[in-house]
Design an enzyme around this catalytic site. Structure first.
Site, mmCIF file in Angstrom:
data_model
loop_
_atom_site.group_PDB
_atom_site.id
_atom_site.type_symbol
_atom_site.label_atom_id
_atom_site.label_comp_id
_atom_site.label_asym_id
_atom_site.label_seq_id
_atom_site.Cartn_x
_atom_site.Cartn_y
_atom_site.Cartn_z
ATOM 1 N N HIS A 1 0.955 -1.523 0.528
ATOM 2 C CA HIS A 1 -0.114 0.019 -0.002
ATOM 3 C C HIS A 1 0.383 0.963 0.199
ATOM 4 C CE1 HIS A 1 -4.044 -1.837 1.828
ATOM 5 N NE2 HIS A 1 -3.956 -2.292 0.261
ATOM 6 N N TYR B 1 -9.827 4.391 2.749
ATOM 7 C CA TYR B 1 -10.281 3.165 3.135
ATOM 8 C C TYR B 1 -12.350 3.012 3.430
ATOM 9 C CZ TYR B 1 -6.063 1.150 4.467
ATOM 10 O OH TYR B 1 -4.593 0.429 4.146
ATOM 11 N N GLU C 1 0.809 1.951 8.188
ATOM 12 C CA GLU C 1 1.493 2.886 6.369
ATOM 13 C C GLU C 1 2.088 4.643 7.023
ATOM 14 O OE1 GLU C 1 -2.146 2.348 4.478
ATOM 15 O OE2 GLU C 1 -1.514 0.213 4.146
ATOM 16 N N TYR D 1 8.794 -3.658 -8.466
ATOM 17 C CA TYR D 1 10.411 -4.182 -9.020
ATOM 18 C C TYR D 1 11.489 -4.517 -7.821
ATOM 19 C CZ TYR D 1 7.906 -4.103 -13.647
ATOM 20 O OH TYR D 1 6.323 -4.127 -14.777
ATOM 21 N N SER D 2 11.706 -5.716 -7.452
ATOM 22 C CA SER D 2 12.738 -5.377 -6.787
ATOM 23 C C SER D 2 13.733 -4.444 -6.999
ATOM 24 C CB SER D 2 13.239 -7.231 -6.663
ATOM 25 O OG SER D 2 12.291 -7.389 -5.725
ATOM 26 N N GLY E 1 13.565 -18.285 -11.209
ATOM 27 C CA GLY E 1 13.005 -17.319 -12.297
ATOM 28 C C GLY E 1 13.793 -15.658 -11.930
ATOM 29 N N PRO F 1 15.754 -10.138 -5.797
ATOM 30 C CA PRO F 1 15.857 -9.531 -4.722
ATOM 31 C C PRO F 1 17.274 -10.245 -3.789
ATOM 32 C CG PRO F 1 13.755 -10.882 -4.385
ATOM 33 C CD PRO F 1 13.872 -10.734 -5.987
ATOM 34 N N VAL G 1 6.539 -12.646 -2.881
ATOM 35 C CA VAL G 1 5.426 -12.747 -3.588
ATOM 36 C C VAL G 1 5.641 -11.320 -4.122
ATOM 37 C CG1 VAL G 1 3.285 -13.460 -4.067
ATOM 38 C CG2 VAL G 1 3.892 -14.421 -2.376
ATOM 39 N N PRO H 1 -0.317 -10.307 -5.857
ATOM 40 C CA PRO H 1 -1.076 -10.899 -4.870
ATOM 41 C C PRO H 1 -0.770 -12.111 -4.403
ATOM 42 C CG PRO H 1 -2.625 -9.811 -6.717
ATOM 43 C CD PRO H 1 -1.145 -10.457 -7.297
#
Length: 418
Positions: free
Chosen positions: A100, A110, A152, A220-221, A292, A297, A408, A411
């Site tokens: 977020h 929210y 956050e 993107y890492s 892959g 990271p 991950v 999601p």
């Protein structure tokens, strides 16, 4: 519906009455949450089409991944909230809060989610949603929302920005082909000034405007952030294909756009760094496992270890389709070779005519052939089926759950069972 004030972090006890109602109705709500979340998104996007156009990942929405992730998050949070013992429910929210923050989500959004989520609950469950049930689950939602807002706000404060003000304009300095479908992009500020410090393992969001006018955002890492004025990321162009249910999955909108349109001198909007898969300073052995494009990271972590002359014992395990499609293949070898206490093992589904040996094997990762160091910290990133398989193998080898850290891409559908 009215709702209680946002709770402070750590203050997440439901009222006794609401807790009893949630416990009693959790099986019904939990069983229906997979039907509720698609209705919720349909309602919200009908009322606020700009959210789908400019904020949410349209690809994940089309495939149903975001709906599954939300359902898992709500069910997991509610289950932990009413459990008599076990994990703190806030623990399941850290990954969501970082995502977020990387999108610039703010507290005022929210109530929008609340309005359409509860309308979807009523639509799906009908008369089963009595005032008592609605009030109890309303309390669950605002506790969850309050926890996310609290986290956050802390992330924004740590980043030194106002709530949601995470975006800056960067310039592409260099691009480099890493494999047939993966390109590295080196980004810097237009005036060469220093960029925010990133921790090894974190990511940034990129924001692009597509030909149809939609503003889409992806994470993107960071593969390298040692230079104060530069960030480096790698982007794999996601092709079209077929989902687990056989449906056609469209090609990645943003990844292919970046491959085809981002060149030296071009500007792009990027967020501050976020992400909870960060390397903690420790003397414990370290195991880095990837497959892959999940290597990105890991490359960022290895750059940090090599750059700080770390003497930690490091075991790197990577799986890929073939040596030719292995992004950062040579860089991975060089980084490991630069650390006397590090070792590397690789698996390729298609090894070609190259000989198999102890560090280069045909097939898929088999942890049964690997000696995991005692008391090791594990960092894991790759496709979800790969991570599920590796996670199971690690647990079978008596590796404590708390020592397994994962990232991950997209999601987090693993949340409900992790």
């Amino acid at each position: 519906m009215t709702h209680p004030p946002h709770p402070q972090l750590g203050d997440f006890m439901l009222s006794t009455k609401s807790a009893a109602v949630v416990k009693a109705t959790l099986p019904v709500i939990g069983a229906a949450i997979g039907d509720i979340t698609p209705v919720f998104y349909q309602r919200m996007f009908a009322a606020h089409p700009e959210l789908l156009r400019d904020l949410f990942n349209r690809g994940n929405q089309a495939q149903g991944d975001q709906q599954s992730a939300l359902a898992g998050a709500i069910a997991a949070y509610a289950t932990l909230l009413v459990a008599e013992d076990g994990r703190d429910p806030v623990e399941v929210l850290a990954r969501i809060a970082h995502k977020h923050a990387s999108l610039g989500i703010t507290e005022d959004q929210y109530p929008i989610v609340h309005e359409h989520l509860f309308a979807a609950i009523v639509e799906v469950l009908g008369d089963a949603v009595t005032p008592e049930v609605a009030s109890a689950w309303d309390e669950v939602y605002w506790h969850m929302a309050g926890a996310l807002v609290t986290i956050e706000k802390r992330l924004y404060a740590d980043a030194g920005v106002a709530d949601g003000d995470v975006w800056r304009t960067l310039v592409l300095r260099r691009r480099r082909q890493e494999s047939p479908d993966t390109v590295s992009f080196v980004l810097g500020s237009p005036d060469g000034s220093a960029l925010p410090t990133a921790r090894p393992g974190q990511y940034v969001s990129l924001q692009v405007t597509l030909p149809d006018g939609a503003r889409q955002i992806r994470q993107y890492s960071l593969t390298r952030s040692a230079e104060p004025s530069e960030w480096e990321i790698s982007v794999k162009a996601v092709p079209s294909g077929h989902g687990e249910d056989g449906t056609i999955v469209p090609a990645g909108e943003v990844s292919n756009f970046l491959h085809q349109n981002l060149f030296e001198g071009d500007e792009i909007r990027a967020s501050a760094p976020f992400g909870e898969l960060v390397l903690e300073d420790s003397h414990r052995p370290l195991v880095l496992i990837s497959a892959g494009i999940g290597i990105t990271p890991i490359i960022g972590i290895l750059h940090y270890l090599a750059g700080t002359d770390s003497d930690r014992e490091v075991l790197v395990l990577h799986a890929d389709r073939s040596p030719a499609r292995h992004a950062h293949r040579q860089q991975l070898k060089e980084l490991v070779a630069a650390m006397p206490t590090a070792s590397l093992q690789r698996w390729y589904e298609d090894l070609g005519v190259r000989p198999t040996r102890d560090v280069l094997r045909a097939g898929r990762v088999d942890l049964g052939t690997v000696e995991i160091p005692t008391d090791a910290e594990i960092y894991l990133c790759g496709p979800l089926p790969f991570m599920e398989s590796v996670h199971t193998s690690l647990i079978d080898q008596q590796v404590p759950e708390a020592d397994i850290h994962y990232e991950v891409f997209g999601p987090d559908k693993w949340l409900a069972s992790a």
